[in-house]
Design a protein around this motif. Structure first.
Motif, short mmCIF file in Angstrom:
data_model
loop_
_atom_site.label_atom_id
_atom_site.label_comp_id
_atom_site.label_asym_id
_atom_site.label_seq_id
_atom_site.Cartn_x
_atom_site.Cartn_y
_atom_site.Cartn_z
N VAL B 67 0.86 -1.17 0.00
CA VAL B 67 0.00 0.00 0.00
C VAL B 67 0.90 1.22 0.00
O VAL B 67 1.52 1.55 1.00
CB VAL B 67 -0.92 0.02 1.23
N GLU B 72 -3.11 5.96 -3.04
CA GLU B 72 -3.87 5.04 -2.21
C GLU B 72 -4.68 4.05 -3.03
O GLU B 72 -5.58 3.41 -2.51
CB GLU B 72 -4.82 5.85 -1.33
N MET B 73 -4.37 3.93 -4.29
CA MET B 73 -5.23 3.11 -5.12
C MET B 73 -5.09 1.63 -4.84
O MET B 73 -4.00 1.12 -4.70
CB MET B 73 -4.94 3.37 -6.60
N VAL B 74 -6.21 0.97 -4.76
CA VAL B 74 -6.23 -0.47 -4.69
C VAL B 74 -6.33 -0.97 -6.12
O VAL B 74 -7.19 -0.54 -6.87
CB VAL B 74 -7.45 -0.96 -3.89
N PHE B 78 -7.25 -6.79 -8.44
CA PHE B 78 -6.99 -7.55 -7.25
C PHE B 78 -8.05 -8.62 -6.95
O PHE B 78 -7.73 -9.79 -6.71
CB PHE B 78 -6.88 -6.56 -6.09
N LEU B 98 -4.18 -12.36 3.72
CA LEU B 98 -3.99 -11.11 3.02
C LEU B 98 -3.35 -10.11 3.94
O LEU B 98 -3.78 -9.94 5.08
CB LEU B 98 -5.37 -10.59 2.62
N LEU B 100 -1.97 -6.04 4.00
CA LEU B 100 -1.76 -4.76 3.35
C LEU B 100 -0.64 -4.08 4.08
O LEU B 100 -0.74 -3.80 5.28
CB LEU B 100 -3.04 -3.95 3.43
#
Lengths: 342, 342
Positions: B67, B72-74, B78, B98, B100
């Motif tokens: 991250v 801040e883009m996810v 994904f 998972l 981040l």
DNA sequence: CGGCCTTGCCAAAGCGCTTTGGTAGCGCTA
DNA sequence: TAGCGCTACCAAAGCGCTTTGGCAAGGCCG
């Protein structure tokens, strides 16, 4: 380096080292500091599985994503939601476990999750109106928080949701306020609770404006871009096409806009579009100052954060009553809506 | 119900029950069947953490999502990628973890993951060209597979990737073949390997067609919809606007198309758009028979499956040489590309 | 000075499983 | 009949941690 080796290094017992690192008071500050430093030097970290076995806490949260056997769509909000929840987890030392479960054997999956003990709590995604998972989880005594609600369930349970009814009242009200009288609804799958609520809000707003709903203008489906395009194209070809669209997802709204433009009409002038916007990071609705789509906005990432926070607090205080929280939404007026032209 | 209780029920030792359930040969078929039935009746499932502690295998795969602290883009791919990988994991009894992780303390995070022993292997996402994680993971002896490649790394490592260079040669070649000479590139962030490769492919195709690249037409940024719209709008306002766009993401391509249409031009006639399509479940490019966007398509979900499969095989045969695999792509001709006018 | 807290440490049990290193019993051979 | 090799089981150790139940040593009290 494990605890035994570290304690031998220090000439202390495993007990003392463990207590020192975990902040128990029965250790002198001097010793604690010495232990802390050694742990740092040797890069000692307690083995998660051993610790879990000893404490009975898994230090992990499960996210169970129902994978429908027919419709294979992965919810596009998923990434952002999980990012929000993950932020909270890592602040508190929790891990996140993701499971994709065919909805056929979902029940036994939850059971096993409890028995195998690999999570301390779970997040329930995409609840339907009378979701059976809630009763099951109550029975299993496994802490959980529902993202969304299950309207048909009476018993109290923990949830985090956006006020979908009011959001769609606001969204639709914005359109009726502009004089629109034939408004189409492009909704998600209405066996899912959020979509049902949005439909309710939509209908409320129509009634409020003295309008009658036209079933032919109300659609329910997986919220893909092509769904928006295909169905909007079809509707615009009708003899009496809708003058406005209330859409449940920004992605679908992109498809609707495409259909409008392909019909050689101008969005915001000939046809209005208002949409629910989950504030996805890869799909911002213009900029905060200059939004493109009109509609309502609510951050799904923030929802993830709140779900995470509530779940962790439920876990840390067992026996606490269910907690719930509304995520706020805001009405946003962009350039895709305008006064109805008859 | 735990192993002890189950074995007491059966009047057998824990050893025998364990061996019976795990398929060891030192148990008579009759006893095995009796044990199996009892396990079913009492719904016995071995405790994951205890088993992990005893076997030393975590039965979990870690996905570490960097991250970035600024952007801040996810990544929108994904969800689909993880779904593909998850399918494989659950077939083999593995869980998915998972995490981040702020890219600032990524290195220590991998270290800890190894020490704390909560995963048996990890998937490396979004590699940069000289990604330092690869050397680190080699040093840590933690099995891993990279989704994508790191071109600047000489040493062998396991990866799964799409042939990005050839894909963009094909995509761009499709446009040059239609006679386009001013082609814009809307790429992802070019410190990431995939974007760098796509740029290479783009340039190769231009050279092949005897064209020179115009740096002002080559962009690199987070692949959002508004990036496509804003930048395409700007380009179309130039005195000599591009006649075609090569785009790295379907989402950005939607923005480009919007800009074209807002400029009162027709996509596929006045301006051509070709895009890379990850075949996301919520963003299908039309239908298989009738694609909308021209470009190249490659399933990121399939990539997830292959990453999962390779990682599991690496884990099950320690010391095996690194493995790698190319995910195929196909050139798709839709309605967004057409012969250059002029 | 004897008795009683506190402080600061330790040995050992236990979490629930797998796995090592047996052994009893049986049928077979020499 | 002694010896051997199977088969089918078991007791106990061990994985790496936490936590219970101590116990010495020192300080303080009457």
């Amino acid at each position: 380096m494990n605890l035994k080796q570290l304690s031998e290094q220090l000439g202390l017992s495993q007990t003392t080292v463990s207590r020192a690192l975990n902040g128990y008071p029965e250790v002198s500050e001097k010793t604690r500091e010495r232990v802390r430093q050694a742990a740092l030097d040797f890069n000692y970290k307690p083995n998660t599985r051993a610790r879990s076995l000893a404490t009975g806490r898994a230090m992990a949260i499960g996210h169970v994503i129902p994978v429908s056997t027919q419709q294979e769509m992965v919810n596009p909000i998923f990434g952002d939601f999980v990012t929000g929840a993950g932020e909270v987890y890592s602040e508190h030392g929790y891990d996140m476990m993701l499971s994709l479960v065919p909805d056929s054997d979902e029940e036994s999956f939850y059971r096993d999750l409890k028995i195998k003990g690999n999570v301390d709590g779970i997040v329930v995604h995409s609840p339907s109106m009378d979701d059976t998972r809630i009763a099951l989880l109550n029975e299993l005594q496994l802490p959980y928080v529902v993202h969304g609600r299950a309207s048909a369930i009476e018993a109290p349970y923990s949830w985090v949701d956006v006020a979908n009814v009011r959001a769609f009242e606001a969204l639709t009200g914005h359109l009726t306020g502009l004089g629109h009288r034939r408004i189409a609804l492009f909704n998600g799958i209405e066996s899912l609770d959020f979509a049902h609520r949005r439909r309710t809000g939509f209908l409320n707003a129509l009634t409020e404006a003295g309008l009658e709903a036209d079933p032919e203008l109300m659609l329910s489906w997986d919220m893909t871009e092509s769904y928006g395009f295909d169905e909007a194209s079809r509707m615009l070809a009708r003899s009496e096409p809708p003058t406005a669209f209330a859409v449940s997802s920004l992605i679908t709204a992109l498809g609707v806009r495409r259909a409008v433009e392909q019909a050689r009409l101008t969005v915001g002038r000939d046809v209005s579009v208002a949409t629910f916007d989950d504030d996805l990071s890869y799909l911002r609705n213009g900029t905060p100052e200059a939004p493109v789509f009109s509609g309502v906005r609510s951050s799904v990432r923030e929802a993830g954060r709140r779900v995470g926070a509530i779940l962790l607090s439920q876990i840390s205080t067992p026996g606490a009553p269910p907690a719930s929280e509304m995520i706020p939404f805001e009405l946003v007026v962009g350039t895709t809506s305008g006064p109805a032209r008859i």
